[in-house]
Design a protein around this motif. Structure first.
Motif, PDB file in Angstrom:
ATOM      1  N   ARG A  20      -0.451  -4.139   3.813  1.00 13.98           N
ATOM      2  CA  ARG A  20       0.191  -5.596   3.810  1.00 13.98           C
ATOM      3  C   ARG A  20       1.810  -5.734   3.281  1.00 13.98           C
ATOM      4  O   ARG A  20       2.474  -6.279   3.798  1.00 13.98           O
ATOM      5  CB  ARG A  20      -0.412  -6.441   2.431  1.00 13.98           C
ATOM      6  N   VAL A  24       4.476  -8.242   6.060  1.00 13.71           N
ATOM      7  CA  VAL A  24       5.152  -8.931   6.031  1.00 13.71           C
ATOM      8  C   VAL A  24       6.803  -8.795   6.199  1.00 13.71           C
ATOM      9  O   VAL A  24       7.676  -8.989   5.870  1.00 13.71           O
ATOM     10  CB  VAL A  24       5.303  -9.589   4.225  1.00 13.71           C
ATOM     11  N   THR A  54      -4.190  -6.827   7.735  1.00 19.04           N
ATOM     12  CA  THR A  54      -3.013  -7.946   7.781  1.00 19.04           C
ATOM     13  C   THR A  54      -3.413  -8.994   9.180  1.00 19.04           C
ATOM     14  O   THR A  54      -4.474  -8.929   9.682  1.00 19.04           O
ATOM     15  CB  THR A  54      -2.448  -6.244   8.726  1.00 19.04           C
TER      16      THR A  54
END
Length: 283
Positions: A20, A24, A54
């Protein structure tokens, strides 16, 4: 510049957090290694979980030891993973070299290369949607990527380089500094031309890294020694770990300079703060 992260294997429960955080950020790919007789998570199952956690970043086996797997089941698993990830899966594949893995899987270590050569046409056939064999229908689902996921071959032997030209989309080179990797890259390009493949092979380099406090670096070195203990090169590989921003930046620049399309930074410590640290160093 594409920079991926090789995921640590010492605590599988932390990998969703790693994924995660990487998703980003600026990273291109998450890679995961394969062993059978070792304390690592099974890569295809784990990458399926990471695909669900994801939305952008690619996922990659680095590399899957395909000869240990039943070929028909592997075709189904990899097509499924490509489908559920929306075409974000790259199959990095190789033959491995640990005798205990082959013994556990019930295969002859001396035939593992020939077995991989037999597997690749069957995988391509299954991914195309054609019947798997005489009296056997197609093995679904169809992958999201037409013709199947991208395939990168890893290894150092001439046979591994030859497979890129025969079956692959590119090459994944690991555990060598840029000055030695350059020769392998040129060999891959020569084989690609010999087989009259269109375009050019994708070239991916891997470097071992650990950023952070001394405890993180030492954990990474211990994990490397445990993984490479079988071959007598554990200390050599551990001593080659890149641990400073300058070392990492210089290695990435050098790999790009010899033609790498992507550099995978393999993180051997489970400290997830390395994700942000590496992003700050490189981006």
């Amino acid at each position: 510049m594409k920079i991926g992260l090789g995921l640590p294997i010492d605590d599988p429960a932390l990998l969703l957090s790693w994924a995660r955080r990487a998703d980003v950020g600026p990273f291109s790919t998450l890679g995961l290694l394969d062993r059978l007789v070792f304390d690592n998570p099974e890569p295809l199952i784990t990458l399926a979980a990471l695909a669900g956690a994801t939305s952008r970043i690619r996922i990659q086996t680095e590399v899957l030891i395909a000869p240990l797997h039943n070929t028909a089941m592997l075709a189904k698993q990899t097509a499924t993973l490509d489908r559920v990830s929306g075409g974000r899966f790259t199959l990095g594949v190789g033959v491995g070299g640990r005798e205990d893995d082959c013994l556990a899987a019930g295969i002859d270590i001396h035939r593992r290369g020939r077995r991989l050569d037999e597997q690749m046409p069957l995988l391509r056939r299954a991914w195309s949607g054609k019947p798997y064999g005489e009296g056997i229908g197609p093995i679904g689902p169809l992958p999201a990527t037409p013709g199947g996921p991208e395939v990168l071959f890893g290894g150092f032997a001439p046979a591994a380089i030859e497979r890129v030209g025969r079956f692959g989309d590119g090459f994944l080179g690991a555990a060598l500094p840029p000055q030695y990797m350059a020769g392998l890259f040129r060999d891959v390009e020569a084989v690609w031309e010999k087989h009259e493949r269109p375009g050019r092979p994708r070239l991916v380099a891997q470097a071992n890294v650990a950023l952070g406090p001394e405890s993180t670096v030492e954990q990474a070195r211990q994990n490397i020694r445990a993984y490479y203990d079988f071959g007598g090169r554990a200390d050599h590989v551990a001593n080659g770990l890149l641990t400073t921003p300058q070392e990492i930046r210089e290695a990435v620049d050098a790999f790009i300079g010899i033609g790498a399309d992507e550099v995978m930074l393999y993180c051997w410590s489970s400290d997830a703060d390395q994700v942000d640290g590496l992003a700050s160093v490189l981006f």
